[in-house]
Design a protein around this motif. Structure first.
Motif, PDB file in Angstrom:
ATOM      1  N   VAL A  13       2.434  -3.337  -0.578  1.00 30.47           N
ATOM      2  CA  VAL A  13       1.994  -4.530  -1.300  1.00 30.47           C
ATOM      3  C   VAL A  13       2.069  -5.726  -0.362  1.00 30.47           C
ATOM      4  N   GLY A  14       0.991  -6.508  -0.297  1.00 31.14           N
ATOM      5  CA  GLY A  14       1.059  -7.718   0.503  1.00 31.14           C
ATOM      6  C   GLY A  14      -0.292  -8.249   0.908  1.00 31.14           C
ATOM      7  N   GLN A  15      -0.238  -9.257   1.742  1.00 33.81           N
ATOM      8  CA  GLN A  15      -1.439  -9.877   2.282  1.00 33.81           C
ATOM      9  C   GLN A  15      -1.930  -9.069   3.477  1.00 33.81           C
ATOM     10  N   GLN A  46       4.642 -12.155  -5.467  1.00 28.41           N
ATOM     11  CA  GLN A  46       4.617 -10.852  -4.792  1.00 28.41           C
ATOM     12  C   GLN A  46       5.993 -10.211  -4.786  1.00 28.41           C
ATOM     13  N   MET A  47       7.026 -10.985  -4.461  1.00 28.76           N
ATOM     14  CA  MET A  47       8.382 -10.426  -4.436  1.00 28.76           C
ATOM     15  C   MET A  47       8.818 -10.006  -5.835  1.00 28.76           C
ATOM     16  N   PRO A  60       8.290  -0.021  -3.421  1.00 30.01           N
ATOM     17  CA  PRO A  60       7.303  -0.893  -2.788  1.00 30.01           C
ATOM     18  C   PRO A  60       7.746  -1.305  -1.389  1.00 30.01           C
ATOM     19  N   VAL A  61       6.788  -1.267  -0.474  1.00 26.10           N
ATOM     20  CA  VAL A  61       6.979  -1.874   0.836  1.00 26.10           C
ATOM     21  C   VAL A  61       6.285  -3.222   0.707  1.00 26.10           C
ATOM     22  N   CYS A  62       7.095  -4.256   0.546  1.00 28.93           N
ATOM     23  CA  CYS A  62       6.612  -5.608   0.258  1.00 28.93           C
ATOM     24  C   CYS A  62       6.402  -6.326   1.592  1.00 28.93           C
ATOM     25  N   ILE A  63       5.139  -6.524   1.947  1.00 31.99           N
ATOM     26  CA  ILE A  63       4.792  -6.967   3.294  1.00 31.99           C
ATOM     27  C   ILE A  63       4.449  -8.448   3.335  1.00 31.99           C
ATOM     28  N   PHE A  64       5.159  -9.169   4.184  1.00 33.79           N
ATOM     29  CA  PHE A  64       4.874 -10.571   4.479  1.00 33.79           C
ATOM     30  C   PHE A  64       4.520 -10.649   5.960  1.00 33.79           C
ATOM     31  N   PRO A  65       3.253 -10.957   6.289  1.00 34.49           N
ATOM     32  CA  PRO A  65       2.826 -10.931   7.692  1.00 34.49           C
ATOM     33  C   PRO A  65       3.627 -11.850   8.624  1.00 34.49           C
ATOM     34  N   ARG A  66       4.188 -12.931   8.083  1.00 37.99           N
ATOM     35  CA  ARG A  66       5.000 -13.839   8.899  1.00 37.99           C
ATOM     36  C   ARG A  66       6.276 -14.197   8.146  1.00 37.99           C
ATOM     37  N   MET A  67       7.394 -14.113   8.832  1.00 37.34           N
ATOM     38  CA  MET A  67       8.683 -14.426   8.232  1.00 37.34           C
ATOM     39  C   MET A  67       8.737 -15.861   7.721  1.00 37.34           C
ATOM     40  N   ASP A  68       8.064 -16.776   8.403  1.00 39.56           N
ATOM     41  CA  ASP A  68       8.093 -18.193   8.020  1.00 39.56           C
ATOM     42  C   ASP A  68       7.753 -18.384   6.544  1.00 39.56           C
ATOM     43  N   PHE A  69       6.807 -17.600   6.050  1.00 37.04           N
ATOM     44  CA  PHE A  69       6.329 -17.789   4.690  1.00 37.04           C
ATOM     45  C   PHE A  69       7.159 -17.046   3.651  1.00 37.04           C
ATOM     46  N   VAL A  93      13.462  -1.968  -2.891  1.00 38.12           N
ATOM     47  CA  VAL A  93      12.287  -2.564  -2.273  1.00 38.12           C
ATOM     48  C   VAL A  93      12.530  -2.592  -0.773  1.00 38.12           C
ATOM     49  N   ILE A  94      11.543  -2.189  -0.002  1.00 34.12           N
ATOM     50  CA  ILE A  94      11.619  -2.343   1.447  1.00 34.12           C
ATOM     51  C   ILE A  94      10.748  -3.550   1.779  1.00 34.12           C
ATOM     52  N   VAL A  95      11.404  -4.635   2.170  1.00 36.62           N
ATOM     53  CA  VAL A  95      10.684  -5.856   2.520  1.00 36.62           C
ATOM     54  C   VAL A  95      10.406  -5.811   4.013  1.00 36.62           C
ATOM     55  N   ARG A  96       9.144  -5.958   4.365  1.00 29.29           N
ATOM     56  CA  ARG A  96       8.726  -5.892   5.766  1.00 29.29           C
ATOM     57  C   ARG A  96       8.137  -7.229   6.179  1.00 29.29           C
TER      58      ARG A  96
END
Length: 157
Positions: A13-15, A46-47, A60-69, A93-96
């Motif tokens: 899941v993510g952008q 999303q989270m 869910p592998v919760c994907i955020f392309p940049r940590m800043d956001f 949840v695996i947050v990536r």
């Protein structure tokens, strides 16, 4: 990511998980599209969405392309996902996320910050892993899958 995708409970899941335009998309090569849920720029939702999926038995592998956001999802991460085990709920949840690099193109100060230590200080039931070498990435995700609780994985080149 292919190894994670083999588990029928895993969903990504993510952008930029279904549409090209970021390095995250390339890292999902071979992962079936039906295991991917595209999100708009809506980090807090999303989270929370991923927490809900986890409460139904998904991973869910919760994907955020940049940590800043990820700062925009702190309410759901710190006040909800991290605290649910205190009430007897154990969503996994695996947050990536990734820390933007400065080479070959400097992504600028809003895309290259590393907040790993801040997350470690705030999270009490979520393991935080930082990987700085490509050869350690598979091992870190294997460790996350073996755990019975949530993890945050920071890929920091």
């Amino acid at each position: 990511m292919l190894k994670l995708a083999e588990d029928e409970r895993v969903v990504f899941v993510g952008q930029r998980v279904r549409y090209d335009g970021a390095a995250i998309f390339d890292s999902l090569k071979g992962v079936p599209m039906e295991k991917r849920i595209e999100m708009p720029v809506i980090e807090d939702f999303q989270m929370g969405f991923c927490t809900g999926l986890a409460l139904t038995g998904k991973i869910p592998v919760c994907i955020f392309p940049r940590m800043d956001f990820m700062l925009l999802c702190m309410n759901q991460l710190v006040n909800h996902l991290d605290k649910l085990p205190l009430f007897g709920w154990h969503p996994k949840v695996i947050v990536r996320t990734t820390v933007g690099g400065k080479k070959p193109l400097d992504a600028g100060p809003q895309h290259t910050q590393n907040h790993t230590e801040a997350f470690r200080n705030m999270l009490t039931s979520i393991d935080v892993f930082e990987t700085t070498h490509a050869n350690t990435v598979p091992m870190v995700y294997d460790m996350a899958m073996q755990r019975d609780h949530s993890c945050l994985i920071v890929e920091a080149p």
